[in-house]
Design a protein around this motif. Structure first.
Motif, short mmCIF file in Angstrom:
data_model
loop_
_atom_site.label_atom_id
_atom_site.label_comp_id
_atom_site.label_asym_id
_atom_site.label_seq_id
_atom_site.Cartn_x
_atom_site.Cartn_y
_atom_site.Cartn_z
N ALA A 56 -13.45 3.82 4.54
CA ALA A 56 -12.62 3.66 3.34
C ALA A 56 -11.28 3.03 3.69
O ALA A 56 -10.77 2.16 2.97
N GLN A 57 -10.69 3.46 4.80
CA GLN A 57 -9.41 2.90 5.23
C GLN A 57 -9.55 1.42 5.58
O GLN A 57 -8.69 0.59 5.25
N TYR A 59 -11.79 -0.65 4.34
CA TYR A 59 -11.96 -1.39 3.09
C TYR A 59 -10.62 -1.60 2.39
O TYR A 59 -10.33 -2.69 1.87
N SER A 60 -9.78 -0.56 2.39
CA SER A 60 -8.48 -0.68 1.76
C SER A 60 -7.61 -1.72 2.47
O SER A 60 -6.94 -2.54 1.83
N ASP A 61 -7.63 -1.70 3.81
CA ASP A 61 -6.84 -2.68 4.57
C ASP A 61 -7.31 -4.11 4.30
O ASP A 61 -6.50 -5.04 4.17
N ASN A 115 -6.58 0.41 -3.73
CA ASN A 115 -6.08 1.79 -3.55
C ASN A 115 -6.96 2.79 -4.28
O ASN A 115 -7.27 3.87 -3.77
N THR A 117 -10.13 2.42 -5.11
CA THR A 117 -11.42 2.52 -4.42
C THR A 117 -11.28 3.34 -3.14
O THR A 117 -12.13 4.19 -2.83
N SER A 118 -10.21 3.11 -2.40
CA SER A 118 -9.99 3.86 -1.16
C SER A 118 -9.83 5.35 -1.42
O SER A 118 -10.42 6.20 -0.74
N GLU A 119 -9.02 5.67 -2.44
CA GLU A 119 -8.81 7.09 -2.76
C GLU A 119 -10.12 7.74 -3.21
O GLU A 119 -10.40 8.89 -2.86
#
Length: 218
Positions: A56-57, A59-61, A115, A117-119
């Motif tokens: 997830a991190q 993907y967010s980056d 953000n 999606t990541s959360e």
């Protein structure tokens, strides 16, 4: 006269003790296996949660990098348009501002979506980890309860044998005391027939037998 019998040589008592020891060892092994399985399940759940969080991190980056690139490209395009259309500065400026505003809005939307999606992914990963951990704990508790139940059943099935053996031991001990008392009385009677006086406090085979050499010499 009948020879003394051994009071504690009954093989049933040894067998019962062996079965009880085996039941205890089996229960301990079940409890240890349940604990090992619970620890393994918890470790696997934690590893899965960590993997999902890392993904997830990442993907967010990546979404942030893409948004920064879109914004940088839009700024470069706006600046290039402004330089190439100096004669039409007002129109170009307005167009540039429009493009820049749209680019900023797009970048902000991409970042917001990333953000969100990541959360969501992190929340889902935590929920899955908690569920897996709870299921692992429930499984461990069930295994522990099953091992305890089997141990109690094994020990409970041996209780009648233990009580019977205890009664038999007490009976043999009573027989041993009565036999010793009869043996002492018999030996004291033999000593009196031989003319040997036994002390009033003589109460064991050893003390009575100690008088026999004197009787033989007499």
């Amino acid at each position: 006269m009948t020879e003394p019998v051994e009071a504690y040589g009954d093989p049933n008592s040894h067998q019962a003790l062996a079965v009880l020891t085996l039941a205890q060892r089996t229960a301990d092994e079940h409890v240890a296996a349940a604990q090992r399985q619970a620890e393994q399940l918890v470790a696997e759940a934690r590893r899965a949660a960590d993997q999902v969080a890392r993904e997830a991190q990442g993907y967010s980056d990546e979404m942030r990098r893409q948004a920064d690139k879109v914004l940088a490209d839009a700024r470069a395009s706006a600046e290039q348009s402004a330089r190439e259309a100096a004669a039409h500065a007002d129109d170009v400026r307005r167009e540039g501002e429009r493009l820049l505003t749209e680019a900023q809005n797009t970048a902000e939307q991409v970042v917001a979506d990333a953000n969100e999606t990541s959360e969501r992914l992190v929340t889902d990963a935590q929920a899955n980890a908690e569920q897996i951990t709870q299921e692992a704990q429930d499984s461990a508790d069930a295994l522990d309860q099953d091992a305890q139940r089997r141990y109690e059943e094994a020990v409970g099935s041996l209780q009648p044998q233990r009580e019977a053996l205890q009664q038999e031991i007490e009976s043999l001990q009573q027989f041993d005391r009565e036999y010793r008392a009869q043996l002492i009385a018999f030996m004291q009677g033999q000593l009196r027939q031989l003319g040997v006086e036994t002390p009033p406090n003589t109460s064991s085979e050893t003390q009575v037998l100690a008088q026999l050499p004197t009787a033989r010499e007499a």
